[in-house]
Design a protein around this motif. Structure first.
Motif, PDB file in Angstrom:
ATOM      1  N   GLY A   1      79.569  -6.650  21.960  1.00 37.80           N
ATOM      2  CA  GLY A   1      79.384  -5.518  21.226  1.00 37.80           C
ATOM      3  C   GLY A   1      80.494  -4.928  20.215  1.00 37.80           C
ATOM      4  O   GLY A   1      81.507  -5.054  20.732  1.00 37.80           O
ATOM      5  N   LEU A   2      80.006  -4.601  18.985  1.00 36.74           N
ATOM      6  CA  LEU A   2      81.199  -4.231  18.060  1.00 36.74           C
ATOM      7  C   LEU A   2      80.592  -2.826  17.410  1.00 36.74           C
ATOM      8  O   LEU A   2      79.592  -2.848  16.936  1.00 36.74           O
ATOM      9  N   VAL A   3      81.389  -1.650  17.387  1.00 39.61           N
ATOM     10  CA  VAL A   3      80.984  -0.348  16.763  1.00 39.61           C
ATOM     11  C   VAL A   3      82.126  -0.124  15.973  1.00 39.61           C
ATOM     12  O   VAL A   3      83.277   0.027  16.404  1.00 39.61           O
ATOM     13  N   VAL A   4      81.890   0.149  14.618  1.00 38.63           N
ATOM     14  CA  VAL A   4      82.999   0.515  13.608  1.00 38.63           C
ATOM     15  C   VAL A   4      82.820   1.701  12.668  1.00 38.63           C
ATOM     16  O   VAL A   4      81.508   1.669  11.998  1.00 38.63           O
ATOM     17  N   PRO A   5      83.232   2.588  12.554  1.00 37.84           N
ATOM     18  CA  PRO A   5      83.099   3.813  11.707  1.00 37.84           C
ATOM     19  C   PRO A   5      83.348   3.198  10.235  1.00 37.84           C
ATOM     20  O   PRO A   5      84.234   2.608   9.962  1.00 37.84           O
ATOM     21  N   LEU A   6      82.289   3.762   9.355  1.00 46.60           N
ATOM     22  CA  LEU A   6      82.479   3.507   8.061  1.00 46.60           C
ATOM     23  C   LEU A   6      82.899   4.694   7.045  1.00 46.60           C
ATOM     24  O   LEU A   6      83.016   5.821   7.520  1.00 46.60           O
ATOM     25  N   PRO A   7      83.691   4.307   5.838  1.00 46.78           N
ATOM     26  CA  PRO A   7      84.092   5.616   5.033  1.00 46.78           C
ATOM     27  C   PRO A   7      83.147   6.620   4.749  1.00 46.78           C
ATOM     28  O   PRO A   7      83.504   7.924   4.731  1.00 46.78           O
ATOM     29  N   ASN A   8      81.942   6.258   4.640  1.00 46.20           N
ATOM     30  CA  ASN A   8      81.000   7.227   4.223  1.00 46.20           C
ATOM     31  C   ASN A   8      80.456   8.002   5.336  1.00 46.20           C
ATOM     32  O   ASN A   8      79.425   8.694   5.373  1.00 46.20           O
ATOM     33  N   GLY A   9      81.089   7.876   6.455  1.00 40.03           N
ATOM     34  CA  GLY A   9      80.738   8.579   7.942  1.00 40.03           C
ATOM     35  C   GLY A   9      79.541   7.908   8.613  1.00 40.03           C
ATOM     36  O   GLY A   9      79.258   8.245   9.692  1.00 40.03           O
ATOM     37  N   ALA A  10      79.025   6.951   8.159  1.00 42.49           N
ATOM     38  CA  ALA A  10      78.215   5.983   9.028  1.00 42.49           C
ATOM     39  C   ALA A  10      79.015   5.107   9.914  1.00 42.49           C
ATOM     40  O   ALA A  10      80.066   4.947   9.872  1.00 42.49           O
ATOM     41  N   TRP A  11      78.111   4.357  10.918  1.00 44.59           N
ATOM     42  CA  TRP A  11      78.708   3.434  11.893  1.00 44.59           C
ATOM     43  C   TRP A  11      77.980   2.157  11.723  1.00 44.59           C
ATOM     44  O   TRP A  11      76.862   2.138  11.443  1.00 44.59           O
TER      45      TRP A  11
END
Length: 307
Positions: free
Chosen positions: A2-12
Motif C-alpha cells: 500500500g502507498l499513501v502520499v499527500p498532494l500539494p492541493n491537500g488531497a491524498w
C-alpha cells in the motif's frame, strides 16, 4: 503493498498493489531430490555400519568368553579385509593358547606320574636304614614329596577338565558352601547379600572360595564370608582375625608350594598349592584374588568381573 502520499492541493493519493504468489517448482523439486539423496545415503551408511559392526561384535563376545575361560568356537572370518584378518589372527591366537594349556597340563601330569615310581623305591629303601631317627626324617620327607606329587596331579587334572559355564545365584552358591563347611566343624559366619545372578563355572568357583576359607580357618580358627557389588566387579570377601601375612609376602603366598609355615608340616601348612589353585580359578573367570591387612587378621577378596 500500500502507498499513501499527500498532494500539494491537500488531497491524498492512495495506491494498492497486489500480486499472487506463484510457487517455484524448481526449488521444491531440488529440495525433494536433496531429501531423497540424504535418505539413500543414510540407508547406505546404516547398512555399511551394520556390516562392519556385526563381525566386530562377534569378535568382542568371543574375546570376552575366551578371557573368562569359556569354550569359544572359532569366529566366522567375514567382513572387510582388515576385519577378516583380525578374525583370522584371533582364531590362531585361540588355537595356540589352547595348545599351550594342553601341553602344559600333559607335562605336569607326566611329571607327577613319573615321580611316583622313584618315590616308592626310596620309601622301600628307607626301611633298610638302621638309624630310627634318620629313618623317620627320611620317611617324613618322602611323604611330603608324595603329597606334593599327588597335589600336582590333582591340579593338572582339574586344569584339564572343562566345566561348562552357567547362570547361578552366587549368594546361594557361597552360602551353601559355608553351611557345608560349618557342618564339618569350621567356625564360619556368612553374611547374606541377597540374590546375585552370575555366569560362572560353579564347581571351580566353589573350590577357589573353599581354599580361601580353609586358609582362614587354618590360621585364625574362624572366618567371615560376605559378598559385595562394586561398579565393575562382584567381590567375595573372606575376613579373619588371625596373624595375617607380612606385606612383603602377600604376593609370594600365591606361588606354587610356597608356605608361610616354615616347619613344612603338612598338618599345619598343607602342600602350598591351595592359594595358587584359587587364584588360577579366579583368573580363568577373568578376575583375581587380592590380600590386604585386616588389622588384625587378613582381608581376602576374590574379585569377579561384572557381566
Amino acid at each position: 503493498m500500500g502507498l499513501v502520499v499527500p498532494l500539494p492541493n491537500g488531497a491524498w493519493l492512495n495506491a494498492v498493489f497486489y500480486k499472487s504468489h506463484i510457487p517455484d517448482l524448481g526449488t521444491i523439486e531440488s529440495l525433494a531430490s536433496t531429501i531423497a539423496a540424504a535418505l539413500v545415503l543414510c540407508l547406505f551408511g546404516f547398512i555399511s555400519t551394520r556390516r562392519i559392526a556385526r563381525p566386530l561384535q562377534a569378535l568382542a563376545q568371543a574375546a570376552e568368553g575366551l578371557g573368562r575361560g569359556e569354550g569359544v568356537s572359532p569366529v566366522t572370518e567375514r567382513g572387510s579385509d582388515d576385519i577378516r584378518n583380525l578374525c583370522v589372527a584371533f582364531n590362531q591366537m585361540q588355537h595356540r593358547l589352547h595348545r599351550f594349556i594342553d601341553d602344559r597340563t600333559r607335562m605336569l601330569a607326566a611329571i607327577g606320574h613319573d615321580l611316583r615310581t622313584p618315590l616308592t623305591t626310596l620309601r622301600l629303601r628307607t626301611e633298610l636304614v638302621a638309624d630310627e631317627e634318620l629313618k623317620a626324617r627320611m620317611v617324613e620327607t618322602i611323604e611330603e614329596m608324595q603329597a606334593m606329587t599327588a597335589a600336582t596331579l590333582t591340579f593338572s587334572k582339574n586344569d584339564a577338565a572343562v566345566e561348562d559355564t552357567r547362570n547361578v545365584d552366587l549368594g546361594a552358591l557361597v552360602g551353601s558352601l559355608c553351611d557345608d563347611m560349618a557342618e564339618l566343624g569350621h567356625d564360619i559366619a556368612f553374611v547374606d547379600s541377597g540374590v546375585i545372578a552370575y555366569r560362572c563355572r560353579p564347581d571351580g568357583l566353589k573350590r577357589a572360595v573353599r581354599n580361601l576359607i580353609e586358609n582362614a580357618c587354618r590360621y585364625a580358627d574362624s572366618a567371615t564370608v560376605s559378598l559385595a557389588l562394586t561398579g565393575n566387579s562382584v567381590d567375595i570377601c573372606v575376613d579373619d582375625q588371625g596373624p595375617g601375612i607380612p606385606l612383603e609376602e602377600i604376593e609370594q603366598v600365591f606361588a606354587p608350594f610356597y608356605r608361610l609355615e616354615q616347619s613344612r608340616s603338612r598338618e599345619t601348612g598343607g602342600v602350598g598349592l591351595g592359594l595358587s589353585i584359587a587364584r588360577a580359578i579366579a583368573r580363568q573367570h577373568g578376575g583375581n584374588i587380592h590380600f590386604s591387612p585386616n588389622t588384625p587378621g587378613l582381608h581376602a577378596v576374590l574379585s569377579l568381573p561384572r557381566i
